[in-house]
Motif scaffolding. Structure first.
Motif, PDB file in Angstrom:
ATOM      1  N   SER A  80       7.086  12.782  -2.689  1.00 15.14           N
ATOM      2  CA  SER A  80       6.454  11.470  -2.708  1.00 15.14           C
ATOM      3  C   SER A  80       7.494  10.362  -2.677  1.00 15.14           C
ATOM      4  N   ARG A  81       8.591  10.549  -3.389  1.00 12.56           N
ATOM      5  CA  ARG A  81       9.647   9.527  -3.380  1.00 12.56           C
ATOM      6  C   ARG A  81      10.239   9.370  -1.985  1.00 12.56           C
ATOM      7  N   VAL A  82      10.510  10.473  -1.315  1.00 11.97           N
ATOM      8  CA  VAL A  82      11.098  10.410   0.029  1.00 11.97           C
ATOM      9  C   VAL A  82      10.119   9.764   1.006  1.00 11.97           C
ATOM     10  N   LEU A  83       8.845  10.161   0.944  1.00 16.73           N
ATOM     11  CA  LEU A  83       7.859   9.621   1.875  1.00 16.73           C
ATOM     12  C   LEU A  83       7.614   8.133   1.643  1.00 16.73           C
ATOM     13  N   MET A  84       7.624   7.697   0.395  1.00 19.14           N
ATOM     14  CA  MET A  84       7.422   6.278   0.126  1.00 19.14           C
ATOM     15  C   MET A  84       8.605   5.448   0.619  1.00 19.14           C
ATOM     16  N   GLY A 130       1.697   3.544   7.131  1.00 19.78           N
ATOM     17  CA  GLY A 130       0.451   3.790   6.422  1.00 19.78           C
ATOM     18  C   GLY A 130       0.216   5.266   6.141  1.00 19.78           C
ATOM     19  N   ILE A 131       0.533   6.113   7.114  1.00 19.56           N
ATOM     20  CA  ILE A 131       0.336   7.555   6.926  1.00 19.56           C
ATOM     21  C   ILE A 131       1.279   8.096   5.854  1.00 19.56           C
ATOM     22  N   THR A 132       2.537   7.645   5.880  1.00 18.58           N
ATOM     23  CA  THR A 132       3.499   8.119   4.883  1.00 18.58           C
ATOM     24  C   THR A 132       3.261   7.490   3.508  1.00 18.58           C
ATOM     25  N   THR A 133       2.373   6.529   3.405  1.00 20.60           N
ATOM     26  CA  THR A 133       1.933   6.041   2.091  1.00 20.60           C
ATOM     27  C   THR A 133       0.740   6.827   1.584  1.00 20.60           C
ATOM     28  N   LEU A 134      -0.182   7.126   2.479  1.00 17.93           N
ATOM     29  CA  LEU A 134      -1.377   7.869   2.069  1.00 17.93           C
ATOM     30  C   LEU A 134      -1.063   9.334   1.770  1.00 17.93           C
ATOM     31  N   ALA A 135      -0.091   9.907   2.473  1.00 18.68           N
ATOM     32  CA  ALA A 135       0.203  11.337   2.294  1.00 18.68           C
ATOM     33  C   ALA A 135       0.695  11.669   0.881  1.00 18.68           C
ATOM     34  N   PRO A 136       1.717  10.981   0.326  1.00 20.68           N
ATOM     35  CA  PRO A 136       2.198  11.374  -0.999  1.00 20.68           C
ATOM     36  C   PRO A 136       1.186  11.142  -2.112  1.00 20.68           C
ATOM     37  N   VAL A 137       0.457  10.030  -2.048  1.00 16.16           N
ATOM     38  CA  VAL A 137      -0.503   9.771  -3.121  1.00 16.16           C
ATOM     39  C   VAL A 137      -1.653  10.774  -3.064  1.00 16.16           C
ATOM     40  N   SER A 138      -2.054  11.175  -1.871  1.00 16.42           N
ATOM     41  CA  SER A 138      -3.104  12.185  -1.757  1.00 16.42           C
ATOM     42  C   SER A 138      -2.602  13.551  -2.216  1.00 16.42           C
ATOM     43  N   LEU A 139      -1.337  13.857  -1.929  1.00 16.24           N
ATOM     44  CA  LEU A 139      -0.756  15.116  -2.394  1.00 16.24           C
ATOM     45  C   LEU A 139      -0.707  15.180  -3.913  1.00 16.24           C
ATOM     46  N   MET A 140      -0.227  14.101  -4.535  1.00 13.69           N
ATOM     47  CA  MET A 140      -0.155  14.085  -5.997  1.00 13.69           C
ATOM     48  C   MET A 140      -1.538  14.127  -6.619  1.00 13.69           C
ATOM     49  N   TRP A 160      -2.256  15.488 -17.001  1.00 10.76           N
ATOM     50  CA  TRP A 160      -2.041  14.222 -16.311  1.00 10.76           C
ATOM     51  C   TRP A 160      -3.316  13.789 -15.597  1.00 10.76           C
ATOM     52  N   GLU A 161      -3.545  12.493 -15.585  1.00 14.44           N
ATOM     53  CA  GLU A 161      -4.674  11.911 -14.878  1.00 14.44           C
ATOM     54  C   GLU A 161      -4.176  10.799 -13.955  1.00 14.44           C
ATOM     55  N   TYR A 162      -5.095  10.283 -13.124  1.00 12.30           N
ATOM     56  CA  TYR A 162      -4.726   9.247 -12.163  1.00 12.30           C
ATOM     57  C   TYR A 162      -4.285   7.970 -12.887  1.00 12.30           C
ATOM     58  N   GLY A 163      -3.185   7.394 -12.401  1.00 15.76           N
ATOM     59  CA  GLY A 163      -2.740   6.102 -12.897  1.00 15.76           C
ATOM     60  C   GLY A 163      -3.137   4.982 -11.947  1.00 15.76           C
ATOM     61  N   GLU A 164      -2.940   3.745 -12.399  1.00 21.20           N
ATOM     62  CA  GLU A 164      -3.340   2.595 -11.585  1.00 21.20           C
ATOM     63  C   GLU A 164      -2.552   2.509 -10.285  1.00 21.20           C
ATOM     64  N   ALA A 165      -1.304   2.975 -10.292  1.00 19.35           N
ATOM     65  CA  ALA A 165      -0.473   2.873  -9.090  1.00 19.35           C
ATOM     66  C   ALA A 165      -1.002   3.734  -7.952  1.00 19.35           C
ATOM     67  N   MET A 166      -1.695   4.805  -8.267  1.00 15.23           N
ATOM     68  CA  MET A 166      -2.228   5.654  -7.205  1.00 15.23           C
ATOM     69  C   MET A 166      -3.312   4.929  -6.422  1.00 15.23           C
ATOM     70  N   PHE A 167      -4.133   4.168  -7.120  1.00 15.92           N
ATOM     71  CA  PHE A 167      -5.183   3.429  -6.432  1.00 15.92           C
ATOM     72  C   PHE A 167      -4.585   2.299  -5.589  1.00 15.92           C
ATOM     73  N   SER A 168      -3.540   1.648  -6.087  1.00 11.00           N
ATOM     74  CA  SER A 168      -2.891   0.610  -5.288  1.00 11.00           C
ATOM     75  C   SER A 168      -2.175   1.220  -4.080  1.00 11.00           C
ATOM     76  N   ALA A 169      -1.674   2.460  -4.205  1.00  9.14           N
ATOM     77  CA  ALA A 169      -1.039   3.130  -3.059  1.00  9.14           C
ATOM     78  C   ALA A 169      -2.079   3.461  -1.993  1.00  9.14           C
ATOM     79  N   TRP A 170      -3.252   3.924  -2.403  1.00 14.01           N
ATOM     80  CA  TRP A 170      -4.328   4.159  -1.428  1.00 14.01           C
ATOM     81  C   TRP A 170      -4.709   2.858  -0.722  1.00 14.01           C
ATOM     82  N   PHE A 171      -4.786   1.783  -1.490  1.00  9.02           N
ATOM     83  CA  PHE A 171      -5.146   0.493  -0.912  1.00  9.02           C
ATOM     84  C   PHE A 171      -4.066   0.014   0.059  1.00  9.02           C
ATOM     85  N   ALA A 172      -2.790   0.181  -0.314  1.00  5.94           N
ATOM     86  CA  ALA A 172      -1.693  -0.230   0.559  1.00  5.94           C
ATOM     87  C   ALA A 172      -1.679   0.576   1.857  1.00  5.94           C
TER      88      ALA A 172
END
Length: 220
Positions: A80-84, A130-140, A160-172
């Motif tokens: 996820s770090r590399v893809l972001m 956009g694809i490289t943003t959606l891919a890591p957050v969906s994987l996690m 672990w549960e979903y954090g707020e940053a995951m929803f902002s990553a989907w939106f981005a």
């Protein structure tokens, strides 16, 4: 008055893409990708991002610590770090290329073909971002769901549960995909307008009255 002109669609797609890029940059460095609250100690909340892990207690507040080793990261966090990072780089290139391809931005006379190429290149980079943003957050998100419902883990063990940053990553990622798609829409609209203008010009040339040239004769 036509609202959705080529110029308007170009600027709207660039604005949406820029918003997605800024949101992606902020989301990448937020330590709120994962959150965990133990039932044994409800006074502690754990947060984890791509770069930091934080703990919040009412006595001390929030305390964050960066990951010490890059190679010791979990595989999903590392990917996820590399893809972001790839998403930020391609998004920046895409927004820059699309900006210089806008109508009204002067890059030299007689370079309309180059501006069209820049728009297409910018749209490709923005879609990749956009694809490289959606891919890591969906994987996690998928990995967290699998671990959350893992029956081999005891029920008292926190998960672990979903954090707020995951929803902002989907939106981005959604903003970047929409912005990149509308960049190609603007290119198609520009091509259609160019064809219409060429047809109108050809029709005007055909309807132009022909001048008659008379040969002068001299009578001796």
């Amino acid at each position: 008055m036509v609202l959705f002109t080529t110029k308007f669609v170009q600027r709207a797609s660039l604005f949406v893409s820029f918003g997605g890029l800024v949101t992606t940059i902020i989301t990448t460095f937020l330590p709120l990708w994962k959150t965990m609250n133990s039932d044994l100690n409800e006074m502690e909340n754990w947060y984890e991002g791509l770069w930091h892990m934080c703990i919040y207690t009412e006595e001390v507040g929030i305390h964050c610590k960066a990951f010490e080793s890059f190679l010791a990261l979990p595989l999903d966090t590392l990917a996820s770090r590399v893809l972001m990072c790839i998403s930020i780089a391609t998004g920046f290139l895409g927004v820059a290329a699309a900006f210089f391809g806008l109508q009204g931005v002067d890059i030299g006379t007689g370079r309309e073909r180059m501006k069209r190429t820049l728009l297409i290149l910018g749209g490709v980079f923005i879609l990749v971002s956009g694809i490289t943003t959606l891919a890591p957050v969906s994987l996690m998100a998928y990995i967290m769901v699998v671990k959350f419902w893992d029956e081999n883990l005891p029920d008292v063990m926190p998960r672990w549960e979903y954090g707020e940053a995951m929803f902002s990553a989907w939106f981005a990622g959604l903003l970047l995909v929409v912005g990149g798609a509308f960049t190609f829409v603007a290119v198609c609209m520009g091509d259609h307008e160019a064809k219409l203008q060429s047809k109108i010009l050809a029709r005007n040339l055909e309807q132009r009255p022909r001048t008659q040239h008379y040969r002068k004769t001299e009578i001796i």
